[in-house]
Scaffold this active site. Structure first.
Site, PDB file in Angstrom:
ATOM      1  CD  GLU A  84      43.167  41.489  45.699  1.00  0.00           C
ATOM      2  OE1 GLU A  84      43.887  42.340  46.498  1.00  0.00           O
ATOM      3  OE2 GLU A  84      43.648  40.725  44.925  1.00  0.00           O
ATOM      4  CG  HIS A 134      47.145  29.600  45.071  1.00  0.00           C
ATOM      5  ND1 HIS A 134      48.754  29.681  45.312  1.00  0.00           N
ATOM      6  CD2 HIS A 134      47.063  30.898  43.750  1.00  0.00           C
ATOM      7  CE1 HIS A 134      49.331  30.385  45.002  1.00  0.00           C
ATOM      8  NE2 HIS A 134      48.569  31.779  44.135  1.00  0.00           N
TER       9      HIS A 134
END
Ligand SMILES: Cc1ncc(C[n+]2csc(CCOP(=O)(O)OP(=O)(O)O)c2C)c(N)n1
Ligand SMILES: Cc1ncc(C[n+]2csc(CCOP(=O)(O)OP(=O)(O)O)c2C)c(N)n1
Ligand SMILES: [Mg+2]
Ligand SMILES: [Mg+2]
Lengths: 411, 337, 411, 337
Positions: D60, D129
């Site tokens: 990322e 999540h």
């Protein structure tokens, strides 16, 4: 030189095969079993650079165990290993099914990769610590962590050891040398190095093992792990499970289409070895070598386990959207379970009948445990963890604001 | 008792903890041989050896990540991030790992680590040596957040942080390292050597986490401050004559809400001061908590005096820094409203 | 094997020499000048693995330019190069002094490392982009960025092009191919790769150069840069300036005491070269090679510039606390400025007199510019940037809350 | 006009922007060939080629770091972080680099990038999540922060974000991808295909950043919400009969404070709802801004209804999620006070 320069373009690596294509692994070099020698555990990493570009293999096509890496296990141990892999596979099948039935939210299977975690686990000692990803349940199975407990967690029922807080399959068991799985990729690799450093700082003899996927080697924490492991010569084994895929992304995107993942260890002076991840004997032998090296103070080893993710990434994934359906079957290193079974049969230590019987036994055991677990509860059905539990364990002692929130929540 | 700077007090806390508990290990960039760029760990390597105090590669994620692993093993790492501005590479390890390890593993593994970092401006450090990132940690469940404002507390709170079973973010206002600082940058520097709070008890006396200190009792307005801002508030009191009650929060998480509410209920007014950027700063949380708990006691809108919503500038440092002038104006305004 | 295992211990690398010790660089292998051959720019990185363990050197002890890497510059260009290095050194001396006088808050000098950025700069083309750290002002000097502007920034006066917002020396000049310096270590390395990818995506012919210190290679962004550069074969030159120290920490802590920093490129299939960073000719030749390789679409190169930080880390640092005072003098690669000067004298293209004269000229030029800058203002004295400016440029258009804050602030 | 899910609307915004402007490039993990794990970029690689839409290594920091470099070059990267929970490894690049580039270089370099990420819970995603990290971005000067709540806004806001000259954090409530969701997880799933806000205009119509939408006009209490919570608030209105005015903030930074103040001055009451953890959540900032601007108009203490200060649990998802029951209770309480 500026005038005649052609426009640049972006190189985006592509897998050899997409849906509709015929899989072709002819470029994939597979050294024959027994070829790679077994160096001394205190070997200078520079002297075994080649091992990062070869593959340690023990089982040949005929099912024989050959070469210097053979014989790290007795026949009894091999049968135990086979049973572990069979158990893991059966467990996976049942749990995949349970997910489809809505009994849990999510599951991730190991299909095709069972040898890696099952064999590695047997090379470690009690007290050693793994820092696993979500695809190493074999570490637990092979250390006899109760499957019932695993199921209780998968079902997030009232007996879930983590009280419903964590996702299914994100197990934790200090007792079984299994660090709490995070879900964030890569983070645990450097933590393994820290744990190993702590053992060295404490004058202990325990070692740690880190785990990471091929795709996740791209994460920056991989670098942190390599740097710290190299600098402090931490007693750690760093495992890359190269199962060729990271969800829909083939390993070439993380690897840049050059060299091997194992070769990333060289820049750090870390001993780096590739091993046939579908060869239970080879994984065990290499794991044993690396654990010994670490424990004797010779520092870290980076192992690339070459294997193949034969199933979907998770229950949320359908691989037919991005790779050929026949790719798994074409994978040249075969099926780890089948290969160990054939080896045992070849050496006269196993038979189809015994195998069938074992299959039936394992099936019955798993199904019976499953019933027990389901009798307690499944996701949001039956006995479930208390909502109170979500407020517990944020800190050792619940601070006033959380007490208040818990009261506000009415639990 | 000895008169100490904050640097000396922090060093002593390390020393006491390392001597008392072999599990305490100390590391970070330039922390070992040299003893840290602010010298907070000077002499520890020599005294306790290289495996208990050492230099690290420049990798903040690695520093925190290895500390988590060490804590899981059973050690108690006390690590330094060279400047708070450089903690972000480690943010994932802190937020996703350290903060959640106990909860997600049901205490199978825990994470008793202390992450120290010099914080705040006032030294012409510009945007990369001046930040106050406390609100980025108070939002993360599972972390404790501490900011001492003087040598005595620095030692006691650091000892408490090391003893704490959970991860603690320990923010050290670097402008206070050598003496109290009230925002009058044009006046001579004062030293801790003559300040009552520079008087640091010997031994292992803790200052418990989660307890605010009343630095000044007053009737007109409650000031919620921490770190350097405590002295700025004191200067503003002197300059305006407003009889403010000054709370030094010391621990932001868990917060001493009781002390805050008691004071605001008494004064009916509240000024909140911090050096960090205003929007979504910790002042927002304080203001919210006070309005939730003291709505009917408030006689005027609360006011936030903070750093502006810009990067910390170099040349305009004193226009950015919430000094006594601005705090004093807030006092006057809150009294008029 | 468990019983006879000895307790582990932590390996903490130590420099060869600390205050009080006599510096000893006898372990430091220095290949003779001219030894390393110059491969074709499209060479397969695997074929030049050795170059990561050797050092490209052009100037020999006698001051001659020898070997395949010689002759990348004309004598006129060499004199220009010498002038750039002399200018940078003079500039540094004056600014160090100015800091001591309180005219700026902070300064960082290049003493001993001038060749790296000065020579590299001349191998790039207009339109190319550097992503520098704080120790490459030579990139600007060698591209004729106005020193007066640099001083104005260092003094944070009203003419500071960055309006006082950024620290002294954290320059930015798109026009001069110099990306805004951040102050956070490592971040810019992967940004350079992104810039290069953008050039490739756009079908452009421009290339980027990333810069990082030896200590900062340990940062995780180093890995991100290597991974992306490798995968997309980005047209980028990745420079590691190994000046042996990272504040008080010797390079062995980042390097783990094994191999070289350049060798970290191998695991990524990136061409990796070590160069004598104190040899202006060698740096230029290697830079030119790498830039050409990138521009022609053959992908990234990792260059380790082997040099020595002869001064303190910054004006806040006193190196005598952690390294021997005589270490700089013992550094075996000498002084870059002196070496180029001697070379020019050796080949009859320079003399002590001309050197003295150049020194005087440069001194006068820098002093005169300094006076001009100081006439505008120095830190918080004279004409300073407007406080209003701190609110500008947070966004292109100032949002309402900032307008309100600016008003509240009274500007 | 076409009836679309939010996924389709997001995909279409990419498509429109890429067709209109060659500088727009799209990438991220699984974003290229496969089109994203939520399929928000499906078909783009095929249509625009591999150099404008591609898969990345799982890093990322690298995704954001390269985007910053590309933006400095002159491109307009629109990048995806697979889940908001995985943005932290990139936090340094976002905070220290993207957010500050324009300011620190005096616009010599700028950073027009869009960082998209699926956000929020309600899908049994557990702690990794489900997160809503908006407050970690609103505290950072230089970033814009957007969260659409429906297909129409998703398209229009994404187009505006791509056009914006500064870095934009674009949070997509994943529980809304396929239909509005009011927190009644036990009821059948509704689809966007029948919802007026699923009616998405063709072409390149923007929804400007910085403007809230009034989703329901009411007289009793102002509800400040965004993302999924807009529908939860609507359900709570239905269930309690309280005549709430519901503001969908849409952009958190810059914030439409004017709209907020106008509404609260009208109703005199305010309930703030978000899914993120409470302490130092964006609700704290909202509450502070309202108390600063509307102190004398408030008739009762404001109330925050939020996720609890714990990691997002898996099994206790619906006890964590601030559903219509909790919001309804807040309505009643704020009306009684
Ligand atoms: C930091 C982070 N980024 C992204 C993800 C989403 N994600 C989960 S698994 C996965 C692929 C991992 O592939 P690999 O490392 O090869 O492991 P495998 O699944 O093949 O075992 C991704 C991208 C994540 N969990 N964490
Ligand atoms: C992310 C980050 N961590 C720490 C620092 C503090 N710091 C500034 S310079 C420096 C040493 C860098 O050494 P090196 O990379 O070798 O570069 P050199 O100064 O030798 O040129 C450190 C630790 C920083 N600026 N950024
Ligand atoms: Mg994989
Ligand atoms: Mg250095």
């Amino acid at each position: 030189m500026t005038s005649d320069i052609r426009p640049l373009s972006l190189n985006v690596p592509e897998p050899g095969c997409r849906p509709g294509d015929t899989p072709d692994f002819s470029d994939f070099e597979i050294p024959r079993a027994g070829l790679v020698p077994r160096p001394a555990v205190n070997v200078d990493p520079d002297e075994i650079r080649d091992m990062a570009f070869s593959i340690v293999r023990v089982l040949n096509k005929k099912g024989e165990a050959v070469g210097e890496w053979a014989d790290s296990l007795t026949n009894d141990e091999l049968r135990v290993g086979l049973r572990h892999m069979m158990t893991l596979r059966t467990f996976d099948i049942r749990m995949m099914n349970a997910q489809r039935q809505g009994k849990t939210s999510f599951y991730m299977q190991h299909l095709g990769e069972e040898a890696v975690s099952c064999a590695f686990s047997r090379a470690m000692q009690p007290g050693d610590m793994n820092f696993p990803t979500y695809r190493q349940a074999g570490l637990l199975i092979a250390r006899d962590y109760p499957m019932l407990t695993m199921m209780n967690q998968i079902y997030s029922n009232a007996e879930d050891p983590l009280h419903g807080r964590q996702l299914p399959i994100m197990y934790s068991s200090k007792e079984h040398g299994f660090f709490s799985i995070s879900g964030n990729l890569g983070t645990q690799f450097v933590q393994a190095v820290g744990w190993a450093m702590a053992s060295a700082i404490s004058g202990d003899t325990k070692i740690a093992a880190g785990w990471i996927g091929d795709g996740s080697t791209a994460e920056s924490d991989f670098h942190a792990a390599m740097v710290f492991a190299s600098t402090y010569k931490a007693p750690v084994v760093l495992n890359i499970v190269n199962n060729q895929w990271a969800i829909s992304t083939f390993q070439g995107i993380a690897r840049g289409g050059v060299g091997t993942f194992a070769a990333r260890g060289h820049g750090f002076g870390i001993a780096s070895i590739r091993v046939d991840g579908n060869d239970y004997l080879a994984v065990h032998a290499v794991a044993k070598w690396a654990c010994e090296r670490a424990r004797l103070g010779f520092g870290p080893t980076l192992i690339e386990h070459v294997t193949y993710r034969a199933g979907g990434h998770s229950t949320s994934d359908d691989p037919s959207a991005y790779r050929s359906k026949s790719e798994a079957a074409a994978w040249p290193l075969g099926d780890p379970l089948e290969r160990l079974k054939q080896h045992l049969i070849t050496i006269g230590e196993w038979s189809e009948e015994r195998h069938k019987q074992a299959e039936a036994e394992i099936h019955d055991e798993v199904v019976s445990l499953q019933k027990t677990a389901e009798a307690v509860g499944t996701l949001a059905v039956g006995k479930t963890p208390s909502p109170r539990d979500m407020f517990e364990g944020v800190y050792e002692t619940m601070p006033p604001h959380l007490v208040k929130q818990r009261q506000e929540a009415g639990f | 008792m000895a008169q100490m700077t904050m640097i000396e007090a922090i060093r002593e806390a390390h020393d006491v903890a390392m001597a008392a508990d072999k599990r305490v290990v100390v590391y970070g960039e330039d922390v070992g041989y040299f003893g840290g760029v602010f010298r907070c760990t000077a002499g520890l390597q020599e005294k306790f050896g290289k495996s208990r105090c050492f230099d690290t590669p420049i990798n903040e994620a690695g520093i925190v990540g290895t500390a988590i692993g060490m804590a899981a093993y059973g050690l108690k790492p006390v690590i330094e991030i060279q400047f708070a501005d450089y903690v972000y590479p480690a943010y994932d390890q802190i937020v996703s790992e350290a903060a959640r390890l106990r909860h997600r593993s049901n205490a199978d593994f825990t994470c008793p680590i202390v992450i120290r970092m010099p914080t705040g401006g006032g030294i012409f450090g510009g945007q990369t040596h001046s930040q106050s990132p406390e609100a980025l940690f108070t939002h993360v469940s599972g972390l404790k957040v501490v900011m001492p404002s003087n040598p005595k507390d620095a030692k006691g709170l650091l000892l408490a942080a090391i003893e704490d079973p959970d991860p603690v973010i320990f923010l050290e206002p670097k402008r206070l390292y050598n003496g109290p600082f009230d925002g009058h940058h044009d006046r001579p520097i004062v030293s801790w050597k003559k300040h009552p709070l520079g008087d640091v008890p010997d031994g292992d006396d803790l200052v418990p986490l989660g307890k605010a200190a009343v630095r000044r009792v007053g009737a007109d307005v409650t000031v919620l401050a921490y770190g350097t801002m405590v002295y700025v508030a004191e200067a503003a009191v002197q300059e305006t004559g407003v009889d403010a009650e000054i709370l030094d929060l010391r621990t932001l998480m868990p917060l001493d809400l009781e002390a805050i509410v008691a004071s605001v209920k008494k004064t009916g007014r509240c000024v909140i001061v911090h050096e960090a950027t205003r929007t979504s700063g910790f002042g927002a949380e304080l203001m919210s908590l006070v309005q939730e708990a003291c709505f009917y006691h408030l006689e005027a809108p609360m006011i936030r005096v903070t750093g502006w919503d810009t990067p910390y500038p170099h040349a305009q440092e004193w226009e950015y820094f919430p000094g006594p002038g601005r705090v004093g104006e807030a006092f006057k305004k809150v009294m008029e409203d």
